[in-house]
Design an enzyme around this catalytic site. Structure first.
Site, mmCIF file in Angstrom:
data_model
loop_
_atom_site.group_PDB
_atom_site.id
_atom_site.type_symbol
_atom_site.label_atom_id
_atom_site.label_comp_id
_atom_site.label_asym_id
_atom_site.label_seq_id
_atom_site.Cartn_x
_atom_site.Cartn_y
_atom_site.Cartn_z
ATOM 1 N N ASP A 38 0.817 -1.219 0.000
ATOM 2 C CA ASP A 38 0.000 0.000 0.000
ATOM 3 C C ASP A 38 0.851 1.269 0.000
ATOM 4 O OD1 ASP A 38 1.023 -0.319 2.502
ATOM 5 O OD2 ASP A 38 -0.850 0.075 3.576
ATOM 6 N N HIS A 242 25.256 3.169 -17.459
ATOM 7 C CA HIS A 242 24.176 3.537 -16.534
ATOM 8 C C HIS A 242 24.246 2.721 -15.246
ATOM 9 C CE1 HIS A 242 21.427 5.693 -19.660
ATOM 10 N NE2 HIS A 242 22.454 6.420 -19.286
ATOM 11 N N ASP A 259 27.631 10.746 -12.221
ATOM 12 C CA ASP A 259 26.653 11.377 -13.117
ATOM 13 C C ASP A 259 25.409 11.600 -12.271
ATOM 14 O OD1 ASP A 259 24.776 12.095 -15.007
ATOM 15 O OD2 ASP A 259 25.294 10.495 -16.431
ATOM 16 N N ASP A 270 21.974 17.916 -15.194
ATOM 17 C CA ASP A 270 22.507 16.605 -15.577
ATOM 18 C C ASP A 270 24.009 16.770 -15.801
ATOM 19 O OD1 ASP A 270 23.004 14.105 -16.611
ATOM 20 O OD2 ASP A 270 21.832 14.393 -18.447
ATOM 21 N N HIS A 349 28.004 6.054 -27.166
ATOM 22 C CA HIS A 349 26.753 6.812 -27.034
ATOM 23 C C HIS A 349 26.851 8.148 -27.758
ATOM 24 C CE1 HIS A 349 28.408 9.449 -23.841
ATOM 25 N NE2 HIS A 349 28.938 8.375 -23.302
ATOM 26 N N HIS A 353 21.746 15.508 -25.476
ATOM 27 C CA HIS A 353 20.285 15.424 -25.529
ATOM 28 C C HIS A 353 19.746 16.744 -25.024
ATOM 29 C CE1 HIS A 353 20.329 14.736 -21.146
ATOM 30 N NE2 HIS A 353 21.296 13.861 -21.356
ATOM 31 N N HIS A 360 15.936 13.870 -20.131
ATOM 32 C CA HIS A 360 16.002 13.707 -21.589
ATOM 33 C C HIS A 360 14.773 14.439 -22.094
ATOM 34 C CE1 HIS A 360 18.566 9.810 -21.140
ATOM 35 N NE2 HIS A 360 19.217 10.895 -20.801
ATOM 36 N N GLU A 383 28.294 15.662 -23.432
ATOM 37 C CA GLU A 383 28.772 14.613 -22.535
ATOM 38 C C GLU A 383 29.548 13.495 -23.223
ATOM 39 O OE1 GLU A 383 25.578 12.038 -21.016
ATOM 40 O OE2 GLU A 383 24.130 13.473 -21.813
ATOM 41 N N TYR A 387 35.363 4.757 -22.651
ATOM 42 C CA TYR A 387 35.163 3.639 -21.731
ATOM 43 C C TYR A 387 35.957 2.447 -22.259
ATOM 44 C CZ TYR A 387 31.263 6.847 -21.244
ATOM 45 O OH TYR A 387 30.509 7.988 -21.124
ATOM 46 N N ARG A 404 33.746 10.216 -18.275
ATOM 47 C CA ARG A 404 32.788 11.040 -19.026
ATOM 48 C C ARG A 404 32.786 12.417 -18.366
ATOM 49 N NH1 ARG A 404 28.755 7.837 -18.886
ATOM 50 N NH2 ARG A 404 27.452 8.527 -17.167
ATOM 51 N N GLU A 406 30.323 15.870 -18.442
ATOM 52 C CA GLU A 406 29.019 16.335 -18.935
ATOM 53 C C GLU A 406 28.662 17.690 -18.327
ATOM 54 O OE1 GLU A 406 25.693 13.840 -17.755
ATOM 55 O OE2 GLU A 406 24.457 14.668 -19.376
HETATM 56 N N1 GLY Z 1 22.185 11.055 -16.705
HETATM 57 C C1 GLY Z 1 21.634 10.569 -17.894
HETATM 58 C C2 GLY Z 1 22.337 11.120 -19.042
HETATM 59 O O1 GLY Z 1 23.422 11.630 -18.911
HETATM 60 O O2 GLY Z 1 21.817 11.150 -20.120
HETATM 61 MN MN MN Z 2 24.124 12.480 -17.094
HETATM 62 MN MN MN Z 3 22.902 13.462 -19.997
#
Ligand code: GLY
Ligand code: MN
Ligand code: MN
Length: 437
Positions: A38, A242, A259, A270, A349, A353, A360, A383, A387, A404, A406
């Protein structure tokens, strides 16, 4: 930072009504999700709904219409209920929906099927985002069915259901001054959190301790929540894009990839930084880090009106491909590396975005087969990363290194972009100093 006032939401509704032309838009609030037994997941209003109303209660539906004689804005909401409000807190009720939130008419949500058909009849076109698993789909179909039953009374059922995102997400893509102010505030809290996370990380501590410090600073800074689950990946976990388990004990010589970004007043940040847990990059870590940094700076410089996200991505790929060739991580000519995407085992990647109310964020990326040009007021992430999997078939010194970088970037008219997350340390010297602070 002041919150958007009633006029801002009213202006957005008026702008959507104008953009969508004849028809009716029906925008439901986010559903409530059960977490277990619940207990519910914490509630977060749907971004489209909030963008148009500033109303954060569940079990609500917004109707915007160009077709009704008197009403343009209609809200279905939970009615006042003193007994329930003792448990769950105050509700605006139908009175508040009109007086505080600017509806021309408001009804209890339980009367949806009684009144919604009146607004759909003869509307011609309904703007509603169906087919995404929202339980409201069934309510819309039921209401349309009720309209259909009025055919012999001369009521015409809408012939089209179209995606409200076509008009609405084009609006959300370009941020207004009040939205940019919110995003600056969110990025400032996130910057403080990343600096705090760098201070806390050290060999022997766990990834979740860094996460806890970041999220503590988010909440202390007034953020309602994280914009997405925080990623704290140390050592080999930095190569998992991720990774969210965040349970590993950090070791001497690890890199730690964080991240994480807060959501403040419905706007996301982000940000990713990668730093050495022990305060100093090793030589191979530093070489790969500086390569990603050079790629990121090249991409940020490309965030100007008229360029596209493809250009932003290509700028990073070009720098990374040259660097990987120089380091012997890939082989062949530069053209081959680019054409055959030989960099992809290390950079798999995209670079950017849109960013806004959703991490996103909404807004198209392509129109008529071509990437849409960047325009002033759009916000995007930049970003790039590299890797190298722990078992990659490369010289052993590169294996298991992930990083990375970003930032959140605003495109501006006739000039350099604004970096919202500029206060997070980024050069090797600044990052090393921040981890030792
Ligand atoms: N944190 C998700 C991305 O960087 O797109
Ligand atoms: Mn991110
Ligand atoms: Mn991002």
């Amino acid at each position: 930072m002041s919150l958007p006032n009633r006029e801002v939401f009213a202006a957005r509704r008026a702008a959507l009504l104008e953009r969508m032309g004849p028809g009716v838009a029906v925008i439901p609030a986010a559903p409530v999700f059960v977490r277990n037994n619940d207990v519910e997941h914490s509630y977060r209003q749907d971004s489209d709904f909030y963008y148009l109303t500033g109303f954060d209660e569940p079990e609500s539906v917004l109707v915007l219409t160009n077709q009704h004689a008197e009403h343009r804005v209609v809200l279905f909401v939970r009615p006042r209920d003193p007994e329930r409000e003792v448990w769950d807190g105050a509700r605006a009720g139908v009175e508040g929906a009109v007086e505080e939130f600017g509806a021309d008419a408001a009804y209890p949500i339980a009367e949806l099927q009684q009144h919604l058909p009146d607004y759909l009849g003869d509307a011609g076109r309904v703007h509603c985002a169906i087919g995404r698993g929202h339980p409201f789909d069934g309510e819309l179909f039921e209401a349309l069915h009720r309209v259909r039953r009025r055919a012999r009374q001369g009521v015409i059922t809408p012939a089209e259901i179209v995606d409200p995102g076509v008009a609405l997400h084009a609006m959300r893509l370009v941020k207004g001054a009040e939205e940019l102010a919110a995003m600056r505030a969110a990025a400032a809290v996130t910057a403080a959190a990343h600096r705090a996370g760098m201070r806390v990380a050290e060999p022997g501590r766990h990834e979740y301790e860094v996460q806890a410090e970041l999220e503590r600073v988010f909440r202390r800074g007034g953020a309602e929540r994280s914009a997405y689950d925080s990623i704290v990946g140390s050592g080999p976990n930095a190569t998992v894009l991720h990774y969210r388990t965040n349970r590993r004990r950090m070791e001497e010589g690890d890199l730690c990839l964080v991240d994480a970004g807060c959501e403040l007043h419905y706007y996301a940040s982000d940000v990713t930084r990668t730093f050495p847990v022990s305060g100093r990059f090793t030589a191979p870590q530093r070489i790969l880090y500086e390569l990603v940094l050079a790629a990121q700076e090249a991409s940020i410089a490309t965030c100007v009106p008229g360029k596209t996200l493809e250009d932003v991505h290509a700028a990073s790929v070009d720098v990374l491909a040259r660097g990987l060739l120089e380091l012997g991580l890939v082989e062949g000519s530069l053209d081959e590396v680019l054409q055959e995407e030989k960099y992809k085992p290390f950079y798999m990647h995209r670079t950017s975005h849109w960013l806004g109310m959703d991490v996103h964020d909404v807004g198209g990326y392509f129109a008529e087969g071509a990437p849409i040009p960047l325009q002033p007021g759009v916000v995007l992430t930049v970003e790039p990363g590299l890797y190298v999997a722990p078992d990659a078939e490369v010289d052993a010194r590169w294996r298991g290194i992930g990083n990375r970088i970003e930032d959140d970037v605003v495109v501006r008219a006739g000039g350099a972009p604004e970096n919202l997350s500029v206060d997070v340390p980024k050069t090797v010297a600044d990052v090393e100093a921040a981890t030792q602070a």
